[in-house]
Design a protein around this motif. Structure first.
Motif, PDB file in Angstrom:
ATOM      1  N   VAL A 127      16.031 -16.442  26.453  1.00  0.00           N
ATOM      2  CA  VAL A 127      16.547 -15.105  26.150  1.00  0.00           C
ATOM      3  C   VAL A 127      17.061 -15.066  24.715  1.00  0.00           C
ATOM      4  O   VAL A 127      17.466 -16.091  24.166  1.00  0.00           O
ATOM      5  CB  VAL A 127      17.678 -14.683  27.126  1.00  0.00           C
ATOM      6  N   ASN A 128      17.032 -13.889  24.142  1.00  0.00           N
ATOM      7  CA  ASN A 128      17.615 -13.676  22.820  1.00  0.00           C
ATOM      8  C   ASN A 128      18.941 -12.952  23.009  1.00  0.00           C
ATOM      9  O   ASN A 128      19.002 -11.913  23.676  1.00  0.00           O
ATOM     10  CB  ASN A 128      16.677 -12.851  21.940  1.00  0.00           C
ATOM     11  N   ILE A 129      19.996 -13.503  22.441  1.00  0.00           N
ATOM     12  CA  ILE A 129      21.345 -12.936  22.546  1.00  0.00           C
ATOM     13  C   ILE A 129      21.690 -12.235  21.235  1.00  0.00           C
ATOM     14  O   ILE A 129      21.420 -12.750  20.157  1.00  0.00           O
ATOM     15  CB  ILE A 129      22.392 -14.046  22.810  1.00  0.00           C
ATOM     16  N   ARG A 130      22.284 -11.046  21.353  1.00  0.00           N
ATOM     17  CA  ARG A 130      22.774 -10.330  20.183  1.00  0.00           C
ATOM     18  C   ARG A 130      24.211  -9.889  20.417  1.00  0.00           C
ATOM     19  O   ARG A 130      24.681  -9.841  21.547  1.00  0.00           O
ATOM     20  CB  ARG A 130      21.905  -9.115  19.856  1.00  0.00           C
ATOM     21  N   GLU A 131      24.884  -9.548  19.330  1.00  0.00           N
ATOM     22  CA  GLU A 131      26.271  -9.092  19.404  1.00  0.00           C
ATOM     23  C   GLU A 131      26.312  -7.569  19.435  1.00  0.00           C
ATOM     24  O   GLU A 131      25.600  -6.912  18.678  1.00  0.00           O
ATOM     25  CB  GLU A 131      27.049  -9.594  18.192  1.00  0.00           C
ATOM     26  N   VAL A 132      27.136  -7.020  20.301  1.00  0.00           N
ATOM     27  CA  VAL A 132      27.378  -5.577  20.336  1.00  0.00           C
ATOM     28  C   VAL A 132      28.591  -5.319  19.444  1.00  0.00           C
ATOM     29  O   VAL A 132      29.690  -5.805  19.720  1.00  0.00           O
ATOM     30  CB  VAL A 132      27.635  -5.078  21.771  1.00  0.00           C
ATOM     31  N   SER A 133      28.373  -4.568  18.370  1.00  0.00           N
ATOM     32  CA  SER A 133      29.433  -4.348  17.393  1.00  0.00           C
ATOM     33  C   SER A 133      29.848  -2.881  17.274  1.00  0.00           C
ATOM     34  O   SER A 133      30.775  -2.562  16.546  1.00  0.00           O
ATOM     35  CB  SER A 133      29.012  -4.874  16.027  1.00  0.00           C
ATOM     36  N   THR A 134      29.124  -1.978  17.993  1.00  0.00           N
ATOM     37  CA  THR A 134      29.486  -0.560  17.978  1.00  0.00           C
ATOM     38  C   THR A 134      29.516  -0.028  19.404  1.00  0.00           C
ATOM     39  O   THR A 134      28.832  -0.545  20.286  1.00  0.00           O
ATOM     40  CB  THR A 134      28.479   0.277  17.157  1.00  0.00           C
ATOM     41  N   ASN A 135      30.286   1.037  19.611  1.00  0.00           N
ATOM     42  CA  ASN A 135      30.349   1.653  20.934  1.00  0.00           C
ATOM     43  C   ASN A 135      29.245   2.693  21.087  1.00  0.00           C
ATOM     44  O   ASN A 135      28.402   2.845  20.189  1.00  0.00           O
ATOM     45  CB  ASN A 135      31.748   2.240  21.197  1.00  0.00           C
ATOM     46  N   GLU A 136      29.252   3.415  22.202  1.00  0.00           N
ATOM     47  CA  GLU A 136      28.196   4.397  22.474  1.00  0.00           C
ATOM     48  C   GLU A 136      28.177   5.545  21.467  1.00  0.00           C
ATOM     49  O   GLU A 136      27.189   6.260  21.352  1.00  0.00           O
ATOM     50  CB  GLU A 136      28.310   4.927  23.914  1.00  0.00           C
ATOM     51  N   ARG A 137      29.246   5.708  20.707  1.00  0.00           N
ATOM     52  CA  ARG A 137      29.304   6.743  19.658  1.00  0.00           C
ATOM     53  C   ARG A 137      29.010   6.158  18.278  1.00  0.00           C
ATOM     54  O   ARG A 137      29.239   6.810  17.265  1.00  0.00           O
ATOM     55  CB  ARG A 137      30.677   7.400  19.661  1.00  0.00           C
ATOM     56  N   GLN A 138      28.539   4.921  18.246  1.00  0.00           N
ATOM     57  CA  GLN A 138      28.211   4.196  17.019  1.00  0.00           C
ATOM     58  C   GLN A 138      29.427   3.951  16.130  1.00  0.00           C
ATOM     59  O   GLN A 138      29.310   3.788  14.912  1.00  0.00           O
ATOM     60  CB  GLN A 138      27.104   4.904  16.230  1.00  0.00           C
ATOM     61  N   GLN A 139      30.600   3.896  16.742  1.00  0.00           N
ATOM     62  CA  GLN A 139      31.819   3.541  16.020  1.00  0.00           C
ATOM     63  C   GLN A 139      31.994   2.027  16.095  1.00  0.00           C
ATOM     64  O   GLN A 139      31.788   1.434  17.152  1.00  0.00           O
ATOM     65  CB  GLN A 139      33.035   4.245  16.628  1.00  0.00           C
ATOM     66  N   GLU A 140      32.367   1.420  14.965  1.00  0.00           N
ATOM     67  CA  GLU A 140      32.512  -0.031  14.890  1.00  0.00           C
ATOM     68  C   GLU A 140      33.637  -0.531  15.803  1.00  0.00           C
ATOM     69  O   GLU A 140      34.718   0.050  15.833  1.00  0.00           O
ATOM     70  CB  GLU A 140      32.832  -0.468  13.459  1.00  0.00           C
ATOM     71  N   TYR A 141      33.340  -1.611  16.527  1.00  0.00           N
ATOM     72  CA  TYR A 141      34.369  -2.305  17.289  1.00  0.00           C
ATOM     73  C   TYR A 141      35.155  -3.215  16.352  1.00  0.00           C
ATOM     74  O   TYR A 141      34.593  -3.745  15.381  1.00  0.00           O
ATOM     75  CB  TYR A 141      33.740  -3.205  18.362  1.00  0.00           C
ATOM     76  N   ASP A 142      36.429  -3.437  16.656  1.00  0.00           N
ATOM     77  CA  ASP A 142      37.180  -4.481  15.985  1.00  0.00           C
ATOM     78  C   ASP A 142      36.557  -5.814  16.387  1.00  0.00           C
ATOM     79  O   ASP A 142      35.919  -5.921  17.434  1.00  0.00           O
ATOM     80  CB  ASP A 142      38.648  -4.461  16.414  1.00  0.00           C
ATOM     81  N   GLU A 143      36.764  -6.840  15.596  1.00  0.00           N
ATOM     82  CA  GLU A 143      36.182  -8.153  15.882  1.00  0.00           C
ATOM     83  C   GLU A 143      36.502  -8.628  17.298  1.00  0.00           C
ATOM     84  O   GLU A 143      35.644  -9.154  18.000  1.00  0.00           O
ATOM     85  CB  GLU A 143      36.682  -9.181  14.855  1.00  0.00           C
TER      86      GLU A 143
END
Length: 160
Positions: A127-143
């Motif tokens: 599998v390829n793993i990626r990081e989710v860095s934005t929410n459903e509104r494309q706003q950046e998550y804090d680290e």
């Protein structure tokens, strides 16, 4: 209310208890993006966002820091059959990503095929793993809020 996907709910006492709130449930892991071996654990359905299927996997990284970490791959579904939750039933479109993944992973392209989560059992996947860095509104998550998901199931490594 219990969130079926993350198995999270908050227990909030009455205002007389100084508004103390305890949050319990599953925290999504954050691991280094890349390719990993993983085995299928189970699936869950959710009515959130119009209907979702969550396929849960365990990372196999013997001796590595992420061995045993659980991550999910989310698929859109057309609808749910019955209640949402662990091993819930669902309806998918013929051209959905779930059907495309199952067809690519488990068939030679000939004849009719009815995909189902059970097809993932007793197999090891790349599998390829990626990081989710934005929410459903494309706003950046804090680290600290970022988490990892299965971006793509690349191939069946064993058991197929």
């Amino acid at each position: 209310m219990i969130d079926q996907v993350a198995n999270i709910h908050a227990i909030c006492p009455s205002p007389q208890d100084n508004n103390v709130c305890t949050v319990v449930g599953r925290d999504y892991p954050q691991i280094t993006a890349g390719e990993y071996s993983a085995s299928f654990l189970h699936h869950e359905t959710s009515a959130r966002f119009g209907g979702k299927l969550f396929m849960w996997f365990r990372i196999h990284d013997p001796g590595g820091p992420f061995n045993g970490v659980q991550v999910f791959k989310a698929y859109n579904v057309k609808g749910l059959k019955g209640r949402a939750g662990m091993n819930g039933k669902f309806i998918v479109g013929k051209r959905s990503y779930f059907v495309k993944d199952c067809t690519r992973l488990f068939t030679t392209g000939h004849g009719k095929y009815a995909p189902r989560p059970a097809d993932f059992r007793n197999k090891l996947f790349l599998v390829n793993i990626r990081e989710v860095s934005t929410n459903e509104r494309q706003q950046e998550y804090d680290e600290a809020e970022r988490y990892s998901v299965v971006d793509r199931i690349l191939e069946v490594q064993a058991g197929g």
